[in-house]
Design a protein around this motif. Structure first.
Motif, short mmCIF file in Angstrom:
data_model
loop_
_atom_site.label_atom_id
_atom_site.label_comp_id
_atom_site.label_asym_id
_atom_site.label_seq_id
_atom_site.Cartn_x
_atom_site.Cartn_y
_atom_site.Cartn_z
N UNK A 1 -3.08 2.96 -1.79
CA UNK A 1 -1.93 2.65 -0.55
C UNK A 1 -0.73 2.09 -1.29
N UNK A 2 -1.01 1.21 -1.62
CA UNK A 2 0.73 1.05 -2.01
C UNK A 2 1.08 1.47 -3.37
N UNK A 3 0.17 2.78 -4.04
CA UNK A 3 0.98 3.73 -5.22
C UNK A 3 1.47 4.83 -4.30
N UNK A 4 0.61 5.12 -2.85
CA UNK A 4 1.31 6.41 -2.75
C UNK A 4 2.62 5.84 -2.07
N UNK A 5 2.73 4.70 -1.13
CA UNK A 5 4.03 3.75 -0.43
C UNK A 5 5.15 4.25 -1.65
N UNK A 6 4.79 3.56 -2.86
CA UNK A 6 5.90 3.68 -4.13
C UNK A 6 6.05 5.10 -4.31
#
Length: 169
Positions: free
Chosen positions: A108-113
């Motif tokens: 989730x963090x990487x997709x958001x970034x």
């Protein structure tokens, strides 16, 4: 056993997940499991529905930029920072503290970034007049945004599933 539900299991050793966001965990885990108190606390401190609505507002704004609109609030150097949004602040702060040990949290963090990086690229290309590259970045934004929303909804579903009704209410 759903696709996303398998992603929300903590690693048995408690370590962070592998940096390759596309790999599934090597478990037969079936769902996100938080203790009732943890789930209630997380639900109280962060409104996932509001985060989804706020995140989904980005795509129309970016679509306007693609059509030639200029908005001083949408500067590439600001948009590229995934911590500039309410969701990003939560992901880097209390969200990481509460859920950082789940494999799907890092996804989730990487997709958001990635969404923010592509949004900044879209703005940069649109301002430079490179419409083809801006359109390509817009498609990447749409795809990443759908993934962010799906992961947030799965997180919410897992949290709601772990909350037990309190008798007498």
């Amino acid at each position: 056993m759903g696709f996303f539900s398998r992603l929300f299991q903590p690693r048995p050793d408690g370590l962070q997940t592998h940096s390759d966001w596309s790999r599934l965990p090597d478990t037969d885990a079936s769902e996100l499991v938080l203790f009732d108190d943890e789930a209630s606390k997380l639900m109280a401190q962060f409104d996932i529905d509001a985060a989804i609505v706020t995140h989904e507002r980005w795509l129309p704004w970016l679509g306007e930029v693609l059509q030639g609109a200029r908005d001083e609030r949408l500067r590439p150097e600001v948009v590229a920072d995934d911590g500039c949004s309410e969701l990003g602040q939560w992901l880097h702060g209390s969200g990481r503290t509460a859920l950082g040990h789940y494999p799907a949290f890092d996804m989730l963090l990487r997709r958001h970034r990635y969404f923010h990086q592509q949004a900044a690229a879209l703005i940069t290309h649109a301002e430079a007049g490179d419409i083809l590259m801006a359109q390509q970045a817009h498609k990447a934004c749409q795809h990443a945004s759908r993934q962010v929303v799906l992961l947030l909804k799965e997180l919410q579903k897992g949290l709601l599933r772990t909350r037990r009704p309190v008798l007498g209410r």
